[in-house]
Design a protein around this motif. Sequence first.
Motif, PDB file in Angstrom:
ATOM      1  N   UNK A  82       0.836  -1.205   0.000  1.00 47.92           N
ATOM      2  CA  UNK A  82       0.000   0.000   0.000  1.00 47.92           C
ATOM      3  C   UNK A  82       0.874   1.259   0.000  1.00 47.92           C
ATOM      4  N   UNK A  83       1.971   1.229   0.766  1.00 49.71           N
ATOM      5  CA  UNK A  83       2.852   2.398   0.808  1.00 49.71           C
ATOM      6  C   UNK A  83       3.629   2.548  -0.497  1.00 49.71           C
ATOM      7  N   UNK A  84       3.986   1.398  -1.124  1.00 53.63           N
ATOM      8  CA  UNK A  84       4.848   1.449  -2.311  1.00 53.63           C
ATOM      9  C   UNK A  84       4.084   1.835  -3.571  1.00 53.63           C
ATOM     10  N   UNK A  86       1.684   4.070  -4.447  1.00 51.51           N
ATOM     11  CA  UNK A  86       1.685   5.479  -4.889  1.00 51.51           C
ATOM     12  C   UNK A  86       3.069   5.955  -5.322  1.00 51.51           C
ATOM     13  N   UNK A  87       4.130   5.471  -4.660  1.00 52.98           N
ATOM     14  CA  UNK A  87       5.487   5.884  -5.024  1.00 52.98           C
ATOM     15  C   UNK A  87       5.777   5.449  -6.459  1.00 52.98           C
ATOM     16  N   UNK A  90       3.573   7.483  -8.958  1.00 51.73           N
ATOM     17  CA  UNK A  90       4.046   8.847  -9.211  1.00 51.73           C
ATOM     18  C   UNK A  90       5.308   8.819 -10.067  1.00 51.73           C
ATOM     19  N   UNK A  91       6.236   7.902  -9.736  1.00 51.39           N
ATOM     20  CA  UNK A  91       7.493   7.842 -10.481  1.00 51.39           C
ATOM     21  C   UNK A  91       7.265   7.420 -11.935  1.00 51.39           C
ATOM     22  N   UNK A 104      14.271   6.576  -8.666  1.00 54.48           N
ATOM     23  CA  UNK A 104      14.081   5.153  -8.367  1.00 54.48           C
ATOM     24  C   UNK A 104      15.311   4.588  -7.666  1.00 54.48           C
ATOM     25  N   UNK A 107      15.298   5.403  -4.134  1.00 55.04           N
ATOM     26  CA  UNK A 107      14.409   4.553  -3.329  1.00 55.04           C
ATOM     27  C   UNK A 107      15.120   3.260  -2.962  1.00 55.04           C
ATOM     28  N   UNK A 157       7.732  -2.018   6.677  1.00 52.01           N
ATOM     29  CA  UNK A 157       7.514  -1.088   5.561  1.00 52.01           C
ATOM     30  C   UNK A 157       8.835  -0.401   5.211  1.00 52.01           C
ATOM     31  N   UNK A 158       9.560   0.034   6.246  1.00 51.23           N
ATOM     32  CA  UNK A 158      10.830   0.709   6.015  1.00 51.23           C
ATOM     33  C   UNK A 158      11.821  -0.191   5.288  1.00 51.23           C
ATOM     34  N   UNK A 161      10.252  -1.489   1.505  1.00 48.20           N
ATOM     35  CA  UNK A 161       9.794  -0.547   0.472  1.00 48.20           C
ATOM     36  C   UNK A 161      10.772  -0.515  -0.714  1.00 48.20           C
ATOM     37  N   UNK A 162      12.097  -0.503  -0.461  1.00 47.31           N
ATOM     38  CA  UNK A 162      13.048  -0.470  -1.579  1.00 47.31           C
ATOM     39  C   UNK A 162      12.947  -1.692  -2.496  1.00 47.31           C
TER      40      UNK A 162
ATOM     41  N   UNK B   4       3.614  13.350  -0.578  1.00 43.20           N
ATOM     42  CA  UNK B   4       3.767  11.951  -0.215  1.00 43.20           C
ATOM     43  C   UNK B   4       5.166  11.459  -0.579  1.00 43.20           C
ATOM     44  N   UNK B  11      11.327   9.412   5.289  1.00 47.72           N
ATOM     45  CA  UNK B  11      11.159   8.152   6.019  1.00 47.72           C
ATOM     46  C   UNK B  11      12.338   7.219   5.731  1.00 47.72           C
TER      47      UNK B  11
END
Lengths: 286, 271
Positions: A82-84, A86-87, A90-91, A104, A107, A157-158, A161-162, B4, B11
């Motif tokens: 869910x967190x990834x 939108x990233x 957008x990218x 990228x 990230x 998540x931290x 995410x990458x 965001x 983060x």
Amino acid sequence: MQDYRHSRWITAALLAPAGVFFVFLLILPLVVVLVYSFGARAPAGGYEAAFTFDNYLNLPARGKAFFNTLTLAPLGTLLTAIAAFPVAYILALKTDPKWRVTLLVLIMAPFWTSQLLRYYAWIMLLGSKGIPSWLAYIGIADLRIINTPTAVLIGAVYGFLPLMVPPIYVSLEKLDKRLLEASADLGATPLRTFFQVTLPLALPGVATGSMLVFILLMGDYILPQYLGGGKVFFIGNALVDLFLQSRNWPYGAAVSVALVLIMFLTISLYMRFILSRTDKRRAALV
Amino acid sequence: MRVYLVLVYVFLYAPIALIVGGSFNAGKQAMIWQGFSLEWYGKAFSNPLITEALGTSLYIALATAAISSVLGLMAALGLERVKGWLRTFFDALIYIAIMVPGIVIGISTLIAFVSIFELVNPALTATFNIRLQMGSWAVIAAHVLFNIAVVALLVRARLQGMDRSLVEASEDLYATPFGTFRQIVLPLLAPAVLAGFLLAFTFSFEDFIIAYFVAGPDVTLPIYVFSSIRRGVTPEINAVGTVVLVTSLLLLVIAQLILQRGNQARVRADG
């Protein structure tokens, strides 16, 4: 020439080294673990030959580790996705192509710093002198985050995410932009286009990323060790304890077998679900 | 949306800022700034335990990356040539190697090797006066196992996208099989092998859990970091972490530049 192409000797020579590694370092050791799981603990620790189901019958003694892993690993994977999303979105779709690759790489870059040190930094950030003390200034007092399931989920998540962003990014970037325009031209609202066109087409990327993260989370040790602080522990923590501290190898072997079986089962169910979804989608489009 | 994205980068980089900041901090307390200092860098690189652990980790990671890219490439090329049960068998092995968690790989390697050692060591000690034990070589073996699978998958994906007619053209022009391989196949597969090499290196250099089980008396950098965090961390560790981060970012940029150059060269050749 034909001889070369069909030479069995060359094929055998190409496959043999990998085959040797797989048989002697994967299959053989896994068989040894399976054999150990039916054995008994030697008085001084380690293994003693026996045939008993006691180790498996005792698994509920570590039920808490199984429960934590089986709830927090899927939940952590879901939150990471869910967190990834939108990233990646957008990218891939809303960023100037000039900056895409750089952003990228930024990230993914944290993955190249020591995982141990990054989680250690989170212990300080989430500890009583970190974020909770800053929140106390704005009136949210006595918030304890470190050593709770929340801390482990933040860490998941931290940490992952990458790994989750790139596969989703790739599937969104490959997506035919004309489909989005067509959907808009046919009068769909942006929201409807997103749910009916963008999201289904990005599903393979989400599936790949989620699988990768899920596999790593299920067997994780450092994350629950550091951010769960011994209160929120996973199967990985139980295994380190059983093999390196209490030296109950047969019982540890049974826990390992259970972990591997659970993973194979959930992953094959998940694959089947994803494949049936994409097949249906393809059938509907044709 | 921009907000965001910015929040995500904050983060991701806040903990890294804390590590880097700590390495330049004159004081020992992580969250209290006491002035700029390079003291910890000097201390870290004159600490023999740290330099030795760094050396061990580099050695293990280089060996792992080299062995697994060669064997993974060979396996992918070999798999192209077989069908039927052998292919299914190897595919299954590759997926098992990827799916089994690292911690289980560590445990199974440990107990299998220790069991074998218990069997053969008495005889070996009696005749040759040597004793087998766990160590860096076991870490390399376990890392190679996993990374052969990764490299094989990467190379196979590249092979599937490869233009077969190039190989046929080369053969029609009377190139030897080895000539075709060296001049056509290898350059086309090079990016996948390079990516595999880098992934294997990173995986191996970063791995804590497998090495924790099988490294025996040898100490890798992650094992050293783990034990010093347990004892109460000193900013020396932050200094090492910062150096590793900067080095790997530099390598990443260099790899990116090499790949870009390769692409440009290909575009020129195609045009």
